[in-house]
Enzyme design. Structure first.
Site, PDB file in Angstrom:
ATOM      1  CG  ASP A  48      -2.095   1.193   1.509  1.00  9.70           C
ATOM      2  OD1 ASP A  48      -1.604   1.556   0.722  1.00  9.70           O
ATOM      3  OD2 ASP A  48      -2.496   1.412   2.154  1.00  9.70           O
ATOM      4  N   GLY A  69       0.991   2.816 -10.144  1.00  8.00           N
ATOM      5  CA  GLY A  69       0.041   2.316  -8.664  1.00  8.00           C
ATOM      6  C   GLY A  69      -0.327   3.818  -8.228  1.00  8.00           C
ATOM      7  N   GLY A  70      -1.835   3.947  -8.364  1.00  5.94           N
ATOM      8  CA  GLY A  70      -2.688   5.138  -7.972  1.00  5.94           C
ATOM      9  C   GLY A  70      -4.119   4.777  -8.264  1.00  5.94           C
ATOM     10  CB  SER A 108      -3.006  10.889 -17.066  1.00  3.05           C
ATOM     11  OG  SER A 108      -4.616  11.260 -17.776  1.00  3.05           O
ATOM     12  CE1 TYR A 133      -5.234   9.252 -12.197  1.00  8.18           C
ATOM     13  CE2 TYR A 133      -5.886  10.280 -14.692  1.00  8.18           C
ATOM     14  CZ  TYR A 133      -4.793   9.158 -13.904  1.00  8.18           C
ATOM     15  OH  TYR A 133      -5.141   8.376 -15.095  1.00  8.18           O
TER      16      TYR A 133
END
Length: 273
Positions: A48, A69-70, A108, A133
């Site tokens: 985690d 990860g995320g 992104s 996000y």
């Protein structure tokens, strides 16, 4: 053979990347969820990343990190905060403390999602995130810049469009990247000798692309695929209409949505009877 850590390895992008990089690197793979299929040559570590102790543990003894990860879609602020803000900082700081010099941050297209579709943008544009996000991805890029300049890390940011074997709708004809093209970009991020801090777009050589990806080409990227090969069948099933704001901006539905269905939810815990 270099040892590469891939976080978020259970997700779609991580799964594609693990397959493409198998045999090329020794892969340590990590996720909060279990992996459905684990290659015998992979080493899996559950973690985690919102817990610094976990981030510190998984980053030991690796040559580079691909930090996938995320929380991967627009969603509740607390979920994004813990996974994409706290978790991202933990990964950079853990890498720094463990002497890992090179980190690839797959950011992104949603970091620049409020640019219009009739604009072509490059890696130097001011961020215009299309949601919480997207904001978290802008944070990760800024954090990477800090760790590169302040601590001498080598940071390679890839503004990923959409990774899939084939593009699935009209918007993705502009932002699609094939798994093999993504693997090529990741390999450049791992191997290029002159990386300090770079931002490139994670897209194939799409005829309809909204991105000037010359910075990636400067570093040796030679994408093999073009979404236009699938355009005829994609457009044949495209439904007319849609939200006018979503259709105007590169971020699509993220520009109007408060939440998007999480493609990778954690398994629900079974209640004790």
């Amino acid at each position: 053979m270099k040892t590469i850590l891939i976080t978020g390895a259970a997700g779609d992008v991580g799964t594609h990347l693990r397959r493409e990089l198998a045999g090329k690197y020794a892969l340590k793979v990590s996720d909060l969820r279990s992996l459905k299929k684990i290659n015998k040559k992979e080493k899996f570590m559950r973690a985690d990343i919102s817990k610094f102790s976990d981030a510190l543990r998984i980053t030991k003894g690796v040559d580079a990190i691909v930090h996938l990860g995320g929380y991967s879609v627009e969603g509740p602020w607390l979920a994004i905060l813990n996974a994409n803000i706290v978790g991202c900082h933990n990964m950079f700081e853990a890498a720094h403390r463990n002497g890992v010099k090179r980190i690839l941050f797959p950011t992104s297209n949603h970091a620049t999602g409020f640019y219009r579709r009739d604009h072509t943008i490059d890696h130097r544009v001011y961020p215009k995130p299309d949601g919480r996000y997207g904001v978290s991805k802008v944070f990760g890029e800024a954090l990477g810049s800090l760790y590169a300049d302040k601590y001498g890390m080598q940071v390679f940011c890839i503004r990923i469009g959409n990774v899939n074997p084939v593009p699935i709708d009209k918007r993705r004809l502009a932002i699609w990247i094939s798994p093999r093209d993504l693997a090529q970009l990741v390999t450049i991020g791992i191997e290029h000798p002159d990386i300090h801090f770079e931002i490139v777009y994670g897209v194939s050589r799409n005829k309809r692309s909204w991105y000037d990806n010359s910075n990636a080409y400067r570093l040796g990227y030679q994408p093999q695929d073009d979404a236009e090969s699938y355009a005829k069948e994609v457009m044949a099933r495209e439904k007319p209409g849609g939200d006018p704001t979503a259709e105007m901006y590169q971020g699509g539905i993220f520009t109007v949505a408060e939440e998007v269905l999480n493609p990778a939810p954690l398994p629900k815990k079974k209640r004790k009877k």
